[in-house]
Design a protein around this motif. Structure first.
Motif, mmCIF file in Angstrom:
data_model
loop_
_atom_site.group_PDB
_atom_site.id
_atom_site.type_symbol
_atom_site.label_atom_id
_atom_site.label_comp_id
_atom_site.label_asym_id
_atom_site.label_seq_id
_atom_site.Cartn_x
_atom_site.Cartn_y
_atom_site.Cartn_z
ATOM 1 N N MET A 41 0.869 -1.205 -0.010
ATOM 2 C CA MET A 41 -0.095 0.057 0.045
ATOM 3 C C MET A 41 0.825 1.271 -0.064
ATOM 4 O O MET A 41 1.831 1.282 0.646
ATOM 5 N N GLN A 42 0.303 2.229 -0.513
ATOM 6 C CA GLN A 42 1.069 3.441 -0.699
ATOM 7 C C GLN A 42 0.528 4.460 0.401
ATOM 8 O O GLN A 42 -0.640 4.604 0.320
ATOM 9 N N ILE A 43 1.261 5.065 1.145
ATOM 10 C CA ILE A 43 0.819 5.859 2.409
ATOM 11 C C ILE A 43 0.791 7.524 1.964
ATOM 12 O O ILE A 43 1.645 8.041 1.467
ATOM 13 N N LEU A 67 2.120 10.978 4.446
ATOM 14 C CA LEU A 67 3.109 10.286 5.626
ATOM 15 C C LEU A 67 3.700 11.359 6.469
ATOM 16 O O LEU A 67 3.769 11.232 7.581
ATOM 17 N N LEU A 96 3.303 1.882 10.113
ATOM 18 C CA LEU A 96 3.632 2.262 8.687
ATOM 19 C C LEU A 96 4.074 1.194 7.928
ATOM 20 O O LEU A 96 3.867 0.638 6.886
ATOM 21 N N PHE A 97 5.282 0.525 8.717
ATOM 22 C CA PHE A 97 5.803 -0.649 8.162
ATOM 23 C C PHE A 97 5.045 -1.551 7.551
ATOM 24 O O PHE A 97 5.105 -2.436 6.716
ATOM 25 N N LYS A 120 2.641 -0.460 4.885
ATOM 26 C CA LYS A 120 3.280 -0.497 3.434
ATOM 27 C C LYS A 120 3.394 -1.984 2.621
ATOM 28 O O LYS A 120 3.290 -2.145 1.427
ATOM 29 N N LEU A 121 3.609 -3.015 3.596
ATOM 30 C CA LEU A 121 3.799 -4.336 2.995
ATOM 31 C C LEU A 121 2.321 -4.997 2.781
ATOM 32 O O LEU A 121 2.263 -5.967 2.065
ATOM 33 N N ARG A 159 -1.405 -5.973 1.451
ATOM 34 C CA ARG A 159 -2.210 -5.797 0.060
ATOM 35 C C ARG A 159 -3.727 -6.067 0.641
ATOM 36 O O ARG A 159 -4.185 -6.916 0.004
ATOM 37 N N GLN A 203 -4.691 0.804 -3.881
ATOM 38 C CA GLN A 203 -3.675 0.446 -3.109
ATOM 39 C C GLN A 203 -3.128 1.756 -2.385
ATOM 40 O O GLN A 203 -1.756 1.809 -2.126
ATOM 41 N N TYR A 204 -4.069 2.594 -2.036
ATOM 42 C CA TYR A 204 -3.721 3.843 -1.395
ATOM 43 C C TYR A 204 -4.235 3.993 -0.044
ATOM 44 O O TYR A 204 -5.366 3.694 0.167
#
Length: 105
Positions: free
Chosen positions: A1-3, A6, A29-30, A33-34, A36, A78-79
């Motif tokens: 995923m795009q944050i 941020l 966040l970690f 981001k991983l 889906r 995926q945002y």
């Protein structure tokens, strides 16, 4: 995923009275981001305590529920859009389905 937004999270944990949130927010966040996530149920599988609310928003309990993080998720793209971060007491004063504390920032 795009944050998205941020920097708003980073600015939050850089505040002297919010330093205790840094580790927990970085961990979230970690993991985010991983991830889906394709639907709200995917979020619930990973975060059972997350609250799925209106407008594709999710409320995460951060640092043992000391903080609340509200995001809007565009599953197909995926945002993740950061909409709010605050203490539990601050969260109680907002409408989680529409709040956007960073709008215009």
């Amino acid at each position: 995923m795009q944050i998205v937004a941020l920097r708003n999270l980073e600015s939050y944990w850089e505040q002297p009275n919010r330093r205790d949130a840094e580790g927990a927010l970085k961990s979230w966040l970690f993991e985010a981001k991983l991830a889906r996530w394709t639907c709200p149920q995917d979020v619930k599988k990973q975060y059972a305590n997350a609250s799925i609310i209106a407008n594709n928003r999710v409320v995460f309990n951060v640092k043992g529920n000391d903080y609340r993080l509200i995001v809007a998720i565009a599953y197909r793209m995926q945002y993740i859009y950061v909409k709010f971060i605050g203490t539990h007491a601050e969260y109680d004063k907002v409408d989680a389905s529409i709040v956007d504390q960073f709008k215009g920032v």
